[in-house]
Design a protein around this motif. Structure first.
Motif, PDB file in Angstrom:
ATOM      1  N   SER A 127      -7.199  -9.860  -3.041  1.00  0.00           N
ATOM      2  CA  SER A 127      -8.128  -9.093  -3.870  1.00  0.00           C
ATOM      3  C   SER A 127      -7.499  -7.820  -4.398  1.00  0.00           C
ATOM      4  CB  SER A 127      -9.390  -8.738  -3.068  1.00  0.00           C
ATOM      5  OG  SER A 127      -9.073  -7.874  -1.988  1.00  0.00           O
ATOM      6  N   GLN A 128      -6.403  -7.371  -3.732  1.00  0.00           N
ATOM      7  CA  GLN A 128      -5.705  -6.162  -4.152  1.00  0.00           C
ATOM      8  C   GLN A 128      -4.212  -6.456  -4.153  1.00  0.00           C
ATOM      9  OE1 GLN A 128      -7.487  -3.927  -0.965  1.00  0.00           O
ATOM     10  NE2 GLN A 128      -8.658  -2.687  -2.390  1.00  0.00           N
ATOM     11  N   PRO A 129      -3.704  -7.102  -5.195  1.00  0.00           N
ATOM     12  CA  PRO A 129      -2.306  -7.535  -5.189  1.00  0.00           C
ATOM     13  C   PRO A 129      -1.349  -6.383  -4.937  1.00  0.00           C
ATOM     14  CG  PRO A 129      -3.482  -8.419  -7.082  1.00  0.00           C
ATOM     15  CD  PRO A 129      -4.387  -7.400  -6.450  1.00  0.00           C
ATOM     16  N   ALA A 130      -0.426  -6.585  -4.002  1.00  0.00           N
ATOM     17  CA  ALA A 130       0.527  -5.535  -3.650  1.00  0.00           C
ATOM     18  C   ALA A 130       1.355  -5.134  -4.856  1.00  0.00           C
ATOM     19  CB  ALA A 130       1.454  -6.027  -2.534  1.00  0.00           C
ATOM     20  N   GLY A 131       1.529  -3.822  -4.993  1.00  0.00           N
ATOM     21  CA  GLY A 131       2.412  -3.306  -6.032  1.00  0.00           C
ATOM     22  C   GLY A 131       1.805  -3.248  -7.410  1.00  0.00           C
ATOM     23  N   THR A 132       0.481  -3.484  -7.521  1.00  0.00           N
ATOM     24  CA  THR A 132      -0.151  -3.458  -8.831  1.00  0.00           C
ATOM     25  C   THR A 132      -0.944  -2.171  -8.999  1.00  0.00           C
ATOM     26  OG1 THR A 132      -0.363  -5.863  -8.770  1.00  0.00           O
ATOM     27  CG2 THR A 132      -1.710  -4.690 -10.384  1.00  0.00           C
ATOM     28  N   ASP A 138     -10.808   3.271  -8.840  1.00  0.00           N
ATOM     29  CA  ASP A 138     -10.344   4.023  -9.998  1.00  0.00           C
ATOM     30  C   ASP A 138      -9.663   5.318  -9.598  1.00  0.00           C
ATOM     31  OD1 ASP A 138     -13.136   3.098 -12.141  1.00  0.00           O
ATOM     32  OD2 ASP A 138     -11.241   2.084 -11.684  1.00  0.00           O
ATOM     33  N   ALA A 139     -10.226   5.987  -8.557  1.00  0.00           N
ATOM     34  CA  ALA A 139      -9.629   7.251  -8.122  1.00  0.00           C
ATOM     35  C   ALA A 139      -8.281   7.016  -7.476  1.00  0.00           C
ATOM     36  CB  ALA A 139     -10.571   7.965  -7.146  1.00  0.00           C
ATOM     37  N   ALA A 140      -8.231   6.035  -6.558  1.00  0.00           N
ATOM     38  CA  ALA A 140      -6.977   5.776  -5.855  1.00  0.00           C
ATOM     39  C   ALA A 140      -5.898   5.314  -6.821  1.00  0.00           C
ATOM     40  CB  ALA A 140      -7.190   4.730  -4.763  1.00  0.00           C
ATOM     41  N   ALA A 141      -6.299   4.615  -7.889  1.00  0.00           N
ATOM     42  CA  ALA A 141      -5.321   4.062  -8.823  1.00  0.00           C
ATOM     43  C   ALA A 141      -4.518   5.152  -9.511  1.00  0.00           C
ATOM     44  CB  ALA A 141      -6.032   3.200  -9.858  1.00  0.00           C
ATOM     45  N   ARG A 142      -5.070   6.355  -9.601  1.00  0.00           N
ATOM     46  CA  ARG A 142      -4.367   7.425 -10.287  1.00  0.00           C
ATOM     47  C   ARG A 142      -3.541   8.286  -9.332  1.00  0.00           C
ATOM     48  NH1 ARG A 142      -9.564   8.065 -12.330  1.00  0.00           N
ATOM     49  NH2 ARG A 142      -9.752  10.086 -11.272  1.00  0.00           N
ATOM     50  N   TYR A 162       6.381  -1.562   4.885  1.00  0.00           N
ATOM     51  CA  TYR A 162       5.007  -2.045   4.950  1.00  0.00           C
ATOM     52  C   TYR A 162       4.015  -0.955   4.527  1.00  0.00           C
ATOM     53  CZ  TYR A 162       0.501  -3.391   6.912  1.00  0.00           C
ATOM     54  OH  TYR A 162      -0.842  -3.664   7.073  1.00  0.00           O
ATOM     55  N   GLY A 163       4.213   0.268   5.026  1.00  0.00           N
ATOM     56  CA  GLY A 163       3.280   1.341   4.689  1.00  0.00           C
ATOM     57  C   GLY A 163       3.198   1.594   3.200  1.00  0.00           C
ATOM     58  N   SER A 164       4.332   1.605   2.536  1.00  0.00           N
ATOM     59  CA  SER A 164       4.348   1.815   1.091  1.00  0.00           C
ATOM     60  C   SER A 164       3.677   0.651   0.373  1.00  0.00           C
ATOM     61  CB  SER A 164       5.783   1.993   0.602  1.00  0.00           C
ATOM     62  OG  SER A 164       5.815   2.358  -0.756  1.00  0.00           O
ATOM     63  N   SER A 165       3.927  -0.561   0.873  1.00  0.00           N
ATOM     64  CA  SER A 165       3.291  -1.740   0.287  1.00  0.00           C
ATOM     65  C   SER A 165       1.778  -1.690   0.430  1.00  0.00           C
ATOM     66  CB  SER A 165       3.846  -3.006   0.949  1.00  0.00           C
ATOM     67  OG  SER A 165       3.118  -4.150   0.555  1.00  0.00           O
ATOM     68  N   LEU A 166       1.313  -1.221   1.582  1.00  0.00           N
ATOM     69  CA  LEU A 166      -0.133  -1.132   1.795  1.00  0.00           C
ATOM     70  C   LEU A 166      -0.753  -0.147   0.804  1.00  0.00           C
ATOM     71  CD1 LEU A 166      -2.342  -2.212   3.749  1.00  0.00           C
ATOM     72  CD2 LEU A 166      -2.057  -0.091   5.033  1.00  0.00           C
ATOM     73  N   LEU A 167      -0.095   0.972   0.587  1.00  0.00           N
ATOM     74  CA  LEU A 167      -0.600   1.930  -0.393  1.00  0.00           C
ATOM     75  C   LEU A 167      -0.590   1.328  -1.792  1.00  0.00           C
ATOM     76  CD1 LEU A 167       1.085   5.225   0.848  1.00  0.00           C
ATOM     77  CD2 LEU A 167      -1.309   4.523   1.128  1.00  0.00           C
ATOM     78  N   ALA A 168       0.477   0.620  -2.141  1.00  0.00           N
ATOM     79  CA  ALA A 168       0.537  -0.020  -3.454  1.00  0.00           C
ATOM     80  C   ALA A 168      -0.599  -1.015  -3.631  1.00  0.00           C
ATOM     81  CB  ALA A 168       1.880  -0.714  -3.637  1.00  0.00           C
ATOM     82  N   ALA A 169      -0.950  -1.704  -2.540  1.00  0.00           N
ATOM     83  CA  ALA A 169      -2.059  -2.660  -2.609  1.00  0.00           C
ATOM     84  C   ALA A 169      -3.379  -1.968  -2.896  1.00  0.00           C
ATOM     85  CB  ALA A 169      -2.159  -3.443  -1.295  1.00  0.00           C
ATOM     86  N   LEU A 170      -3.447  -0.675  -2.597  1.00  0.00           N
ATOM     87  CA  LEU A 170      -4.639   0.114  -2.880  1.00  0.00           C
ATOM     88  C   LEU A 170      -4.508   0.879  -4.189  1.00  0.00           C
ATOM     89  CD1 LEU A 170      -5.262   1.486   0.727  1.00  0.00           C
ATOM     90  CD2 LEU A 170      -6.394  -0.436  -0.396  1.00  0.00           C
ATOM     91  N   PRO A 242      -9.720  -1.297   3.714  1.00  0.00           N
ATOM     92  CA  PRO A 242     -10.915  -0.611   3.206  1.00  0.00           C
ATOM     93  C   PRO A 242     -11.121   0.777   3.813  1.00  0.00           C
ATOM     94  CG  PRO A 242     -11.530  -2.452   4.634  1.00  0.00           C
ATOM     95  CD  PRO A 242     -10.063  -2.575   4.374  1.00  0.00           C
ATOM     96  N   ARG A 243     -10.679   0.976   5.065  1.00  0.00           N
ATOM     97  CA  ARG A 243     -10.812   2.316   5.643  1.00  0.00           C
ATOM     98  C   ARG A 243      -9.965   3.330   4.886  1.00  0.00           C
ATOM     99  NH1 ARG A 243     -11.015  -0.320  11.058  1.00  0.00           N
ATOM    100  NH2 ARG A 243      -8.741  -0.141  11.211  1.00  0.00           N
ATOM    101  N   LEU A 244      -8.723   2.967   4.601  1.00  0.00           N
ATOM    102  CA  LEU A 244      -7.849   3.869   3.850  1.00  0.00           C
ATOM    103  C   LEU A 244      -8.346   4.057   2.424  1.00  0.00           C
ATOM    104  CD1 LEU A 244      -4.417   2.545   5.143  1.00  0.00           C
ATOM    105  CD2 LEU A 244      -5.381   4.809   5.598  1.00  0.00           C
ATOM    106  N   ALA A 245      -8.826   2.974   1.807  1.00  0.00           N
ATOM    107  CA  ALA A 245      -9.335   3.069   0.435  1.00  0.00           C
ATOM    108  C   ALA A 245     -10.507   4.040   0.365  1.00  0.00           C
ATOM    109  CB  ALA A 245      -9.744   1.690  -0.064  1.00  0.00           C
ATOM    110  N   ALA A 246     -11.372   4.032   1.387  1.00  0.00           N
ATOM    111  CA  ALA A 246     -12.523   4.941   1.395  1.00  0.00           C
ATOM    112  C   ALA A 246     -12.070   6.395   1.459  1.00  0.00           C
ATOM    113  CB  ALA A 246     -13.438   4.610   2.576  1.00  0.00           C
TER     114      ALA A 246
END
Length: 256
Positions: A127-132, A138-142, A162-170, A242-246
């Motif tokens: 649902s949140q492709p890594a690196g996209t 919308d807020a996290a995307a910027r 992995y940590g950087s990838s997880l952020l990219a997924a968000l 979802p916890r980090l995204a929030a």
């Protein structure tokens, strides 16, 4: 008449905190783990970088689970030389987690217990492709983030982790994504030059807390995050995202 009794779980030693947490979630109790696994009721056999090889061999495990990121090749070689079977997982990004869990479940005979967790990770990653950029809110995307992982010297993580990838997924951009080494040493002047919108200060491996927030006063607003959510992969991944995204959704890039 019923079928044959299920095969007993193999005797496993886990040298990876993420694996220990995952095995316990699948009701597979390791014979031992590292002191970093936060399992005081289990026997400890040293750390991830300095395991007690003699103690591990003495436990006569069927399998020792390791990973490329956290464990040393020389320790794997020493265990193999002592006749101990090892398996090393390679988790460099969110996309590696489901295959890694599937492999681990197969090794320990936990396929049925693991099925739901594997499906949850696949759904979260899909649902949140890594690196996209823009795949999160919308807020996290910027957001452009600096992630300190150590102090004295300052260290951060590159895009091959992995940590950087997880952020990219968000949808979050790691400002040191292009660093040539996985965990580069940096200065705060270099951080400021990359103009992050936010500093994501994790609780591990260095225990960043409220007392460290003033150190970044002229860098960017600080969000203290659970280091395990950011760096521990496995059954935690689908819930951590979802916890980090929030937390990220509450950050206003305009204040940086």
């Amino acid at each position: 008449m019923g079928g044959p009794p299920p095969a007993p779980s193999p005797r496993v030693v886990s040298l990876v905190p993420s694996v220990t947490e995952t095995l316990l979630a699948w009701d597979v109790v390791p014979a031992a783990c590292t002191r970093f696994c936060e399992q005081p009721d289990l026997p400890h056999v040293g750390g991830t970088k300095d395991p007690d090889i003699e103690a591990i061999v003495g436990l006569a495990p069927d399998l020792v689970v390791m990973c490329v990121e956290e464990n040393r090749r020389e320790d794997a070689d020493a265990l193999a030389g002592a006749g101990v079977a090892t398996a090393s997982l390679s988790i460099a990004g969110v996309a590696d987690v489901a295959p890694g869990l599937r492999m681990l479940a197969g090794l320990v005979g936990a396929g049925q217990a693991a099925a739901g967790d594997i499906a949850a990770v696949e759904a979260a990653a899909g649902s949140q492709p890594a690196g996209t950029p823009g795949s999160g809110s919308d807020a996290a995307a910027r957001l452009r983030a600096f992630v300190p992982v150590w102090k004295r010297p300052w260290m951060t993580l590159s895009g091959g982790t992995y940590g950087s990838s997880l952020l990219a997924a968000l949808g979050v951009v790691n400002v040191f994504d292009d660093a040539p080494v996985r965990y580069p040493t940096v200065t705060l002047d270099e951080v400021r030059a990359r103009r992050p919108d936010v500093v994501l200060a994790p609780s591990e491996p260095y225990p960043f807390g409220e007392r460290h927030v003033p150190l970044f006063a002229d860098v960017a607003p600080v969000v203290l995050v659970d280091g395990q959510d950011l760096f521990w992969w496995g059954v935690r991944t689908a819930r951590a995202m979802p916890r980090l995204a929030a937390q990220l959704a509450a950050v206003d890039p305009g204040t940086a």
